[in-house]
Structures are given as structure tokens and as C-alpha cells.
Design a protein around this motif. Sequence first.
Motif, PDB file in Angstrom:
ATOM      1  N   GLY A 178      77.679  22.319 -16.429  1.00  0.00           N
ATOM      2  CA  GLY A 178      76.317  22.438 -15.909  1.00  0.00           C
ATOM      3  C   GLY A 178      76.041  23.880 -15.536  1.00  0.00           C
ATOM      4  N   VAL A 179      74.827  24.333 -15.804  1.00  0.00           N
ATOM      5  CA  VAL A 179      74.443  25.710 -15.449  1.00  0.00           C
ATOM      6  C   VAL A 179      73.170  25.628 -14.621  1.00  0.00           C
ATOM      7  N   SER A 180      73.204  26.290 -13.468  1.00  0.00           N
ATOM      8  CA  SER A 180      72.022  26.245 -12.595  1.00  0.00           C
ATOM      9  C   SER A 180      71.844  27.606 -11.924  1.00  0.00           C
ATOM     10  N   PRO A 181      70.696  27.836 -11.328  1.00  0.00           N
ATOM     11  CA  PRO A 181      70.548  29.079 -10.565  1.00  0.00           C
ATOM     12  C   PRO A 181      71.489  29.063  -9.366  1.00  0.00           C
ATOM     13  N   LEU A 182      71.813  30.233  -8.862  1.00  0.00           N
ATOM     14  CA  LEU A 182      72.713  30.309  -7.701  1.00  0.00           C
ATOM     15  C   LEU A 182      71.980  29.803  -6.450  1.00  0.00           C
ATOM     16  N   PRO A 183      72.734  29.338  -5.451  1.00  0.00           N
ATOM     17  CA  PRO A 183      72.069  28.744  -4.275  1.00  0.00           C
ATOM     18  C   PRO A 183      71.261  29.770  -3.470  1.00  0.00           C
ATOM     19  N   SER A 184      70.164  29.288  -2.931  1.00  0.00           N
ATOM     20  CA  SER A 184      69.351  30.136  -2.046  1.00  0.00           C
ATOM     21  C   SER A 184      69.915  30.033  -0.637  1.00  0.00           C
ATOM     22  N   GLY A 185      69.258  30.766   0.289  1.00  0.00           N
ATOM     23  CA  GLY A 185      69.652  30.658   1.692  1.00  0.00           C
ATOM     24  C   GLY A 185      69.100  29.374   2.282  1.00  0.00           C
ATOM     25  N   ALA A 186      69.568  29.072   3.497  1.00  0.00           N
ATOM     26  CA  ALA A 186      69.089  27.856   4.164  1.00  0.00           C
ATOM     27  C   ALA A 186      67.592  27.962   4.430  1.00  0.00           C
ATOM     28  N   ASP A 187      67.121  29.199   4.600  1.00  0.00           N
ATOM     29  CA  ASP A 187      65.695  29.396   4.878  1.00  0.00           C
ATOM     30  C   ASP A 187      64.887  29.580   3.588  1.00  0.00           C
TER      31      ASP A 187
END
Lengths: 418, 428
Positions: free
Chosen positions: B293-302
Motif C-alpha cells: 500500500g502507498v499513501s501520503p505520509l501522516p499529518s500532525g495531530a492538528d
Amino acid sequence: MRALLLEVFGWLGYLERPTVLVQLLVVAGLVLAARAVRRRRLFPRLPRQAVTPIALSLLLACALSLSAAGLPYAFAGQLGVIWLGWYGLNLLRGGLLRWLPEERVHQLESRLLRPTYLVIAALLLISTVDSLRDLAVAPLGELFGVAISAGKLFQALVVIYLVLVGCGPPAAGLAWVLQGAVGMSEGSRKAMELMLRYAVVGLGLVAVAVQLGLNTTALIAVAGGLSVGLGFGIKEVFSNFVSGLWLLFEGSVRPGEVLMLDGDPCEVRKLGLRATLLWRDRDNAELLVPNQTFFTEAATTYTASDRLRRSQVNVGAAYHHDPAEVIALLEATACQVPRVLHEPAPKALLVSYGDFAINYVLRFWIANPLDNGGISSEVNQAIWHAFRAHNIEIPFPQQVEYSMVGPPEQHQSNRFQR
Amino acid sequence: MMGALISAMAPLPAPRQRPRRRRGLLLAAVSCLGLAGCNGRFELPYVLYLAIGTNNDQAIDAELMEETQGRLGVLELGYRQIHPESQFQFGLYPEAIISNALKRRNRAGLGPDLIFVNGDTALRMLASGVVNPFPATATQLNQFDPDDLDRIRNSRGQLAGLPTVLHTQVACFNRNRLPNPPTTVTELLAASASGHPVGLTVEPYGLFWTLGSLGALAGIEQAVAGQQPSAANTQRIEAWLAWLQNASTQQRVTFFSDQQSALSEFMAGRLDWIPCNSISLPRLRKKLGPNLGVSPLPSGADGSPPSPAKRIRVLALGSSSSAAGRARAINFANFSVNPLMQRSVTIGAQTVLPANRFVKVPVQSSTVLAALNQANQQSDRLSLIVKQIHYDDPRIAKSQALITELVFGEVSPRSSAQALIKMLRTKP
């Protein structure tokens, strides 16, 4: 394989570059000029040994000129360094000859130094025109389901070659150490050396197979196929090989042993994979005898437990000499021959009464079985001199004729007269 | 030639063998001519020599050769339709040593015509004279993002190479074990806590994406610009480092010394999620198949977007080409950035993005391309840092040492933040 060949063919494209051509022409011109000067003696006053150094100096000057002009020069320089190295190998040969026998130097040079040098030079040149890393991973095909790359194959060949060529000196060294430690004989040392070499070569081949990634199932399948082949096609070869190994372990036919072959003592020189090399003293002939001959046929050896040989000469003395006197003289005479051993002592025996002489045999022991012919001759000569000195006659064949007196009951045999 | 060279080197004269040797040489020459073609004309092959730099997360092996051959094959095939006599020969070199290796080849006049490397490597090579500036007209350059061009220009405005493709950083995960990839850093740690092994690296360029997600980007930008970050930004840097240290204490989060180790573990099935460079996707696809699976990297909690690193791959001109070789190289470079080829390369490999900004990426048709495209947009956030610190900058190695100490708990986030700021502010 096709990709690799195309890659190599593609290197010709560099000849399109004028800077590459100039360098190549400079080197080729100097090499050919040096060759012509050396062979045709174009400058008779110039010593032949000086031609290559002068050509190399000119090449260096050309490379420096190219560099000063801001042009590529390193290819010419590399070829020059390779040429210099090759020339250096010739000089090294002279140095090695001072320390090692010529045969050993020749072996070292032709089997190790020059091939190694050529491989290194080739790798150096290839690394200048291409990336060695990706050439190494170029696929060549599959072997028993394992992908073989150029690098793997090259590595395997180098290791096999080094094992075959290079295991000799270490095996000899180890055998020599073991001989010193255990106190084994010279023949055992040679056998040990050979067995160590076979073991290293065997392990080396297995290691290469493992390194290539060949799986054991495939190897077993190959062994199974080979066994069928052995049963039919190469039975004799394999039989000789196994016989050779067996003889080595058994210790009966080892380098240095003396065997009787067709009535002649022969020394074992080398126990090879297929045949044993024997040396016959009588005519300095070298005989190649298949190993299985010794394995299947009876053989006489003088060196199985020791190297002593009991030899003997036959001699006849006239009937009128006291046998005890003759026997004593024969034994004393044998003791005086330098190469006859005093212990066990020579022994003379009266063996039979012949037609015209009493036949004696003189048995004596010698240290080297191969010297039998020469020592027997010396003993015979000493006997002749001793008999002459003691007025002991070696009679010619003679017959005594006498008239029969009849009737038979009146006949009397000849009386023995001193 | 070599035959003559070797025989000339041989010290032993062999006059009796000379006629035979001459016959041999003649035979060899005739064979060569025969190989060259039956028409009797010996023509040198029109070869375009190409050197390709490999990243440190790529091992040079048969698989990579095949991948490269496949990718180059698309361009090669197209180019040979126009120039059928052309042949291609490529060599792979790790980027760390490519400059020195090519310098040596150039000194011999045997350097490649074209070099396909990262933009910063091309700049370095331009500075050391291994490559020549790329001659491009304003019209040609108009095809590319000005920011991308800025990254590959030297101080004199010379272009180190022609931008060809872009690699970006995305998240790779094992669909079989982790059906839904984490979209925030909080979810990432939660996923690890729930039993999914996560792999990160201590390489700064492998971690820079977290700067955006955790709000430390502005502080680091100030530091690399030689300024002292504000108190608020310093606190954010501390928070970023604290998050890294906290992550390293998680049972199922592992920090690897390099990206290649993390990739190997992921391919072996011992990790469920890693950040990965898009260049690694073909190998991962081959290993994991549809489970990748390829996805964008995680964002911040905010919701702060990540700041992944982007690499511009350029085609630079070797300095030892002949005039004809140079012309072929420029032709090929220009050919490779035409919209048609850029689109083919992008859609075919689904590994890279086009450098030509007028080529639209079909994000609707591929989630992978969508993730790559999103990462490309997000990577603009990191552009200030990337311009200031190249991959081979000594500050990168020092930062890596510091981060290693941090994740092993040897230093506190506060002290390491101070040390990091000081280190980044000191330009080598």
C-alpha cells in the motif's frame, strides 16, 4: 550473455572520441616501435634491456604533455602502468631465480604471477570504461535454477583457479610440519601433501558451489547422473582416481616408494589422478602406469616397511677348495664393499654341486633398493679380486673323459685327488 | 591492439613463430571486420554512454539492473524510433562515489556522455568539473518549476543538468496486516501500540517529513538560515525531538541506521509501515505484490501536513564526450523531457513524477500517483531547508549522530534541540 557481449562491443564507441584515439595511438606506436627496435636491432649500440625503459619514459613524457595541454591522459597512463608492470614481472623473474630453482620460478610465473597480473590489468581497464559493479551483476543464465551473474562466475573461476594453483605450497608446508611433529617418513609426507591438496581442492569446489548458491538437491541429482555416467562412460577414469586415493591411504604406492615392475626396480615419482609416474633407473625411462594396475595386481615393493633390500650374487668355486674357506672369504669380501651393510651381516651359502664347480651364493643387504645393480657389480668384482688373491679358482666348464672298463663290475670311479 | 601490446611486452624473441603470429593477427583483423558487417565498412557504434547514480537505499544488484533497464527501455525505445542507429550503454554507481569514479574516467577521456543523478549531486559534479553546464534556452526551461531549477543552479546561474523526473517520499505499508494506513502521527503511534511494527530511520532526510507534521519546520528553517529560532519555534523543535524519543521507546517502533535496512525488514514482512522513497516502489511491488500500500505520509495531530523530501533527478552532460556524442546527449535529454515521454514514464513506472510541469499527473486513475503527487506538493514546504542543506552536507551527518543519541535516550530533547540548532546554524 548477449547483454554482456553487447556491453563489451559497445566500448568500441569510445573510439569515436579523438582524445581516446590519440592516447591509443601514442601507446600502440611506442609499443610497436619498442618491439621493432628490440627485434630488428635498429639501434645496434642500444642495449636491448634499455629499449622498454626508454619507451616507457617516452610514454610518460607524452602523458605529461597531454595533461599539460588539458587533454585526457589517464588512459595512456594506465596502459603505460600495465606495460611497466609487465616489464617489472620480467625483472622479478631474474630476482626470483636467485632464490628459487628455475622450474619453480617458471611454475610461479606462468601459473600465478602472470595470470593474476593480466586479470588485475583487465579489471583496471574495464573499470575505466564501465562500472564494474553493474557488470558484475549482469546475468549470464541459470545453472540448476540458480541465476549466474558475470561477477559470480568470475569469482568462482578465480577461487577455483587459486585453489588449484595455490593449494600446493600450503599443503606442502603443513605436511612438512606434520612430518616434523609426528615423525613420518618422506613417502608419508608426500602422500600427506597430496591428500591435503585433494582435500583442499574438494572443499574449495564445494565452497564455490555453495557460494554460487547451488542447492544440495541439485548437486545430489548431478552426483546421481554422474554415477550412471561413471558406470558406463568414464568408469576407467573414475576407477583410476579412486584407486589412486586408495593407494595413498593404504600407503603402498607413494612418491619415493620402490616397486618392481617387469623385473626392474622403479621409483614412484608422482601419484596422479589417473596414473602413477614411475622412474626406471636402468634406462632413465619414466613410466605412466594406470593406478588401478597397482590396485588389482600383485606388486613387489622394497619400501613398504623399510628401504633395505637383500641382494645376492652367485659364484662357483672349484671342487678342490674347502667350502668353509670359500664361504668365509665370500662373507669377508662382501663386508669390504662400501655400500654393503654390515648389519644384517652378509651371508654366504653353499647351494649345490655343479658339473664343474661348487655353487655358492653370497647374500648381503643394501640400503637403497635402486642401487642393487651397481652394488652387485661391485661385490662381483671384489669376489674376483679376493679369489685371485687367495688362489681360488673359478673353474671353466670342464668335462672328464675316461674309458669304461669292462665288465662293469670291474669299473672304478675316478678318485678325488687334491 | 591488446594482442600486439602483449606480444610486444613479451621479452622472449620468437623469430620462427613470426609468420604464424602475423597470420594470426591478420585473421583476427579479418574476423573483426567480418563482425562489423558484410559490407566491408567498419562503422563504430553510435553509443550514448550513460552513468546512473543510485541512492543509498538502493543496492546495485541484478534486480536494480533490470529495473533500470526497464525504465530506460521506455525512453530508449522512443528515442530509437527517431534515431535508429543509436545504442545505449549504462553503468550504475552509488551517488556517494559517482563523482570520483567519473573524474577518473574523464581523466582517461572515457567518461559517460550523460549522467543521471540527483540534482545536488549534479551541482557538486558541476563544481568539480565532472559535468559541463547544461545549455538550455529560456523556452526549454519554461517547462520546469522555477523552484526546481533554482535547486540545480550554481552561484553563476549555470544549470547542472536538465530536470527529468522527481522522486518523493511517501508511506509504504503492508495492506495485508494494516488495511488502513495512519493519517496522523498520533494514529501512527496508536497503530504501533496495537501491534503493527513501524520502521523509521535516523537519517535526517528520512525524518524531515515529521518536521511539517510536528510543527518544527519554521524553527529548523531559521536555524539552517543561520538565525536563532524564536522561543516558540525552539519549543516546537524540542517537541519534535521529544516525539522522536517517545516513538523510540515504543515497543514496536524501530529506528534503523539507514533506509536500506528499513526496506529490507519491510520486504521481509517484519515491519508493517515505513516511510519510503518512491524509487523503491518497483522493488517493493515485486516483493509484496498487491499487498503493498502507498499513501501520503501522516499529518500532525492538528492537521499540519508533513514535509517530505523530494529529489530532482537530472540528466547532466559529461565532460569528455566527442562533438557528436555531446549532440546525441543533448538530443536525448531534451527528448526525455518532452510531454509525451514524461507522461509515458510517469504512468508506466508509477514510481516517479514528471519534471515537466505541464504534464498532468493522472491522480484519479492511480492511488499511488495520487500519493506521489500529494507528497510532491507537500515537499515544497521543505524546499528552503533542501536548498540550504544538501544530502552530503556535513551537518547532515552530525545531525544523524545527534538523533541517534536521542533515540537511544543518551541525550534529552531539550539539550539535543540546543545542540541541533547550534549545529545547523554553523555553516561548513
